[in-house]
Structures are given as C-alpha cells and as structure tokens.
Design a protein around this motif. Structure first.
Motif, short mmCIF file in Angstrom:
data_model
loop_
_atom_site.label_atom_id
_atom_site.label_comp_id
_atom_site.label_asym_id
_atom_site.label_seq_id
_atom_site.Cartn_x
_atom_site.Cartn_y
_atom_site.Cartn_z
N SER A 57 48.02 7.76 62.65
CA SER A 57 49.16 8.62 62.33
C SER A 57 48.67 10.03 62.00
O SER A 57 49.26 11.02 62.42
CB SER A 57 49.94 8.05 61.14
OG SER A 57 50.45 6.77 61.43
N GLY A 86 59.69 13.69 58.68
CA GLY A 86 59.74 12.52 59.56
C GLY A 86 59.54 11.23 58.77
O GLY A 86 60.19 10.21 59.04
N CYS A 135 64.94 7.03 63.93
CA CYS A 135 63.91 7.56 64.84
C CYS A 135 64.32 8.92 65.39
O CYS A 135 63.49 9.84 65.49
CB CYS A 135 63.68 6.58 65.98
SG CYS A 135 62.90 5.02 65.49
N ILE A 139 62.58 12.98 64.51
CA ILE A 139 62.18 14.02 65.46
C ILE A 139 63.06 15.25 65.33
O ILE A 139 62.57 16.39 65.32
CB ILE A 139 62.26 13.47 66.90
CG1 ILE A 139 61.29 12.30 67.08
CG2 ILE A 139 61.96 14.57 67.91
CD1 ILE A 139 61.43 11.59 68.41
N THR A 215 51.58 2.82 67.03
CA THR A 215 50.95 4.09 66.70
C THR A 215 49.93 4.50 67.75
O THR A 215 49.83 5.69 68.11
CB THR A 215 50.27 4.02 65.31
OG1 THR A 215 51.20 3.48 64.35
CG2 THR A 215 49.84 5.40 64.84
N ALA A 218 51.94 5.70 70.69
CA ALA A 218 52.51 7.03 70.40
C ALA A 218 51.45 8.11 70.48
O ALA A 218 51.70 9.21 71.01
CB ALA A 218 53.14 7.02 69.00
N CYS A 222 51.68 11.20 73.06
CA CYS A 222 51.67 12.57 72.55
C CYS A 222 50.50 13.36 73.11
O CYS A 222 50.63 14.54 73.45
CB CYS A 222 51.64 12.57 71.02
SG CYS A 222 53.17 12.00 70.24
N ILE A 269 56.34 16.38 67.03
CA ILE A 269 55.21 15.44 67.07
C ILE A 269 54.75 15.09 65.66
O ILE A 269 54.44 13.94 65.36
CB ILE A 269 54.05 16.05 67.90
CG1 ILE A 269 54.46 16.15 69.36
CG2 ILE A 269 52.79 15.21 67.76
CD1 ILE A 269 53.44 16.87 70.23
N ILE A 272 57.07 12.52 64.27
CA ILE A 272 56.76 11.18 64.78
C ILE A 272 55.61 10.57 63.99
O ILE A 272 55.63 9.39 63.64
CB ILE A 272 56.40 11.27 66.28
CG1 ILE A 272 57.63 11.68 67.10
CG2 ILE A 272 55.84 9.95 66.79
CD1 ILE A 272 57.33 11.98 68.56
N ALA A 275 56.91 9.33 60.68
CA ALA A 275 57.72 8.12 60.82
C ALA A 275 56.85 6.89 61.01
O ALA A 275 57.19 5.80 60.54
CB ALA A 275 58.69 8.28 61.98
N LEU A 276 55.73 7.02 61.68
CA LEU A 276 54.83 5.89 61.88
C LEU A 276 53.96 5.63 60.65
O LEU A 276 53.54 4.49 60.40
CB LEU A 276 53.93 6.17 63.10
CG LEU A 276 54.64 6.14 64.46
CD1 LEU A 276 53.76 6.76 65.53
CD2 LEU A 276 54.99 4.70 64.84
#
Length: 364
Positions: A57, A86, A135, A139, A215, A218, A222, A269, A272, A275-276
C-alpha cells in the motif's frame, strides 16, 4: 520541440521484471500461508502477509508521489492527506458493516457517535454501507480535493517551495479538522474495531491473503498506468514542464491543464493506496494526515530513485522495513535514522538506489 521522439516502450526490462516479481508474489504468498503447514520452516505467517500488504500500500502511495515529483517537478508534501482520505472512505464502509455488533449495539450509528449522543447518521455517511460506493469515494474525494487545490494553485502559477508549503498547510489543516469530534469521523481515536469486509471476517487468513493479492494487483495496475503515461506524449510534456516550464508554455502547450491532470491522477492513486491500507492495519485516525508522514513519503522516493517509478516502490519497501526493524530494536533513534537516510541519499545517491544500479549497469 518533438515530444514523439522522446517516447519509450511501456514494457521495458525493469517494468517486465517488476510485473514478474508481483506475479510471483501473487502465487507464492498465498501458497506459503494457506497451503504450507504452520510447523514448516517455509510457512509464511498471516502477520507477515499483512505486513507485506501494508508495504505494498505504501508502494502505491510512493508511486503517486514519484509521478508528480519525479516527472512533473512538483514536490508535494500533501499526499498523506489524499492517502488518509481514501483510508477514511474505506473505514466508513467498514464501520457501517459492524451494525449492532458494536459496544452499544446500535445498528445504525457507530459506537463513537452513540457515545457522543448523536441522534442520527450524518448525511455524509449515507451510502457508505455499499462497498462499490466506498471504493468510488476513495478515489473521487482525494481526486476532487486535488482538482480544487490544483486548479487554484496552478491557475495562479504557484510553484516551487511555495507550492510545497501550501500542500503541507492543506494536510495540517485537514489533520486539525479530523481531530475534532464534531466532524463525525471519530476524533482522536479515528475509525477502528472493524469486523467484516464484504461479509467475510477480517481476522481470517483467507481474507488477509485476499487483501494482499488485491494490493499486489492494484500496485501492478497503477504502475502500468503510470508507466503508460510517462512514456507517452503527455509524459514527455510533463518532463518538459519540469525542466523548462516557461519554454513549454511559450511554445503553446497547455501547461496548467497538464499539471492539473497529473496531479489529480496522482491523488486518486494515493486514495486507492489508503483504501487498501485500512482493512489490513485495522485502523485509520487523524495521525495519517500528519505532515511528517508526507515528508517521509518523499524520503521513500528520494532513496529509491526519482523519475523511475519502480525506484519509488523499492524506496517504500526499504524505508518501511528499516522502520519496522528500528522501532523494535531501537525505537528512540528511528527519526534520527530517517533523517540520516535522507541526508545520505541526497549527498551520495542523488538518483537513489535504482539510479546507482542503472549507473553500474551502464558502465558494466
């Protein structure tokens, strides 16, 4: 100014190697955790899986900073705010999933709201009982804040150290605001005591591994998106803006729009990443807004290597592993060690660890 001649392939050797390592991690980590016996020396503990997920993350967060600092030349000291926003968006969803299993048994209000005698759920908490909405907000909210901030700053042509100070001031203001109980985000304690994600217990090994895999995916996505941008015509323009903004503007390119687009994408980004991060560490509080956190992110990128993307990932892992080790073995000296890392990287590794490796490879 021929930007097309500067374009590079998206999947160079370093990118292919990184994607390969991430693919190996997606396969190996679940196998070592779920299928290898706990008595085996090859067993990977769930704690380690969560720790690796946390580092990943942070790697996504470092990637977002490298995009604006390494390629656009904007030293943002406010990306910790986008990360935290996020995280709060996901934390609000996880709090809504607790329902009547909280300390006070209220099916609608989180425990901290019951304790503070709130009578109903605030309007800005509506919709966070749906995963897709959380989610989306993870973002959209950082992206919207970056859009407003960037539009005002870039339109006024604020740059350099003044822009860095403004981003840090924004982060500090948000931290002070979220510390207030009346804001409705848990005050000092933040949001914690999460139980479920999509109906599955956050304490189970399978969910922890699932979060790790999500993760990794993601991070890979990204990275590819950022790599596609920096190797495109837009990426060439961002480098031109970084190196000679006045010239790029004089030639006729829309400098402000390009800067704003990259800045908003970078903030999204970072959201995100937040959030993770939250379901894997189990808490989000105003401390994540601390300006010191944003400065630490810059150290990750500087140590790993600016304007490489993969260097930011390497730096995030190196610094956070060092942090984990120091805070266990020598907790009182970690901040001094962090400062020393930044000074040494600035003096002896101006292009970071990855820059040093590239130099050795070129001379080999």
């Amino acid at each position: 100014m021929d930007f097309h001649s500067l374009n590079k392939p998206i999947f160079d050797r370093a990118t292919t190697l990184l994607i390969g390592v991430l693919g190996l991690a997606v396969v190996a980590v679940p196998m070592l955790n779920l299928w290898v016996s706990p008595t085996s020396v090859f067993h990977l503990e769930t704690y380690t899986v969560s720790l690796l997920g946390k580092y990943l993350s942070y790697a996504i967060l470092a990637l977002s900073v490298d995009l604006v600092w390494g390629y656009l030349g904007i030293l943002s000291l406010g990306h910790g705010a986008f990360f935290a926003l996020g995280g709060y968006a996901m934390g609000m969803y996880l709090m809504r999933q607790i329902g009547d299993r909280g300390v006070y048994g209220n099916p609608e209000l989180p425990d901290f709201m019951v304790f503070l005698n709130w009578q109903e759920l605030p309007w800005f908490w509506q919709g966070f009982d749906m995963f897709w909405f959380a989610c989306l907000m993870a973002i959209a909210i950082p992206g919207a804040l970056a859009f407003v901030f960037g539009w005002l700053a870039f339109r006024s042509r604020v740059s350099g150290v003044y822009l860095s100070i403004m981003t840090q001031a924004m982060t500090f203001a948000l931290m002070l605001a979220f510390f207030r109980n009346e804001m409705g985000f848990g005050g000092n304690n933040g949001l914690t005591d999460f139980k479920d994600l999509l109906g599955f217990s956050l304490q189970s090994d399978e969910v922890r591994v699932g979060l790790f895999v999500a993760t990794v995916i993601a991070l890979g996505m990204c990275f590819v998106i950022c790599r596609a941008i920096v190797t495109s015509r837009l990426g060439s323009l961002t480098i031109a803006i970084r190196d000679a903004e006045s010239r790029a503007r004089f030639v006729g390119y829309a400098v402000e729009k390009s800067k704003l687009w990259i800045f908003v994408l970078s903030a999204a980004i970072a959201g995100i990443a937040g959030a993770l991060y939250v379901p894997q560490v189990g808490i989000i509080n105003p401390g994540e807004f601390s300006p010191l956190n944003s400065i630490e992110i810059v150290v990750w990128v500087a140590l790993g290597g600016r304007a490489t993307l993969y260097g930011a990932i390497v730096g995030a892992f190196l610094v956070n592993y060092a942090k984990s080790w120091f805070t266990v073995e020598f907790p009182e000296v970690w901040l001094f060690a962090l400062g020393a890392l930044f000074v040494l990287a600035t003096l002896y590794l101006p292009k970071g660890v990855c820059g040093l490796l590239q130099k050795r490879e070129a001379t080999a």
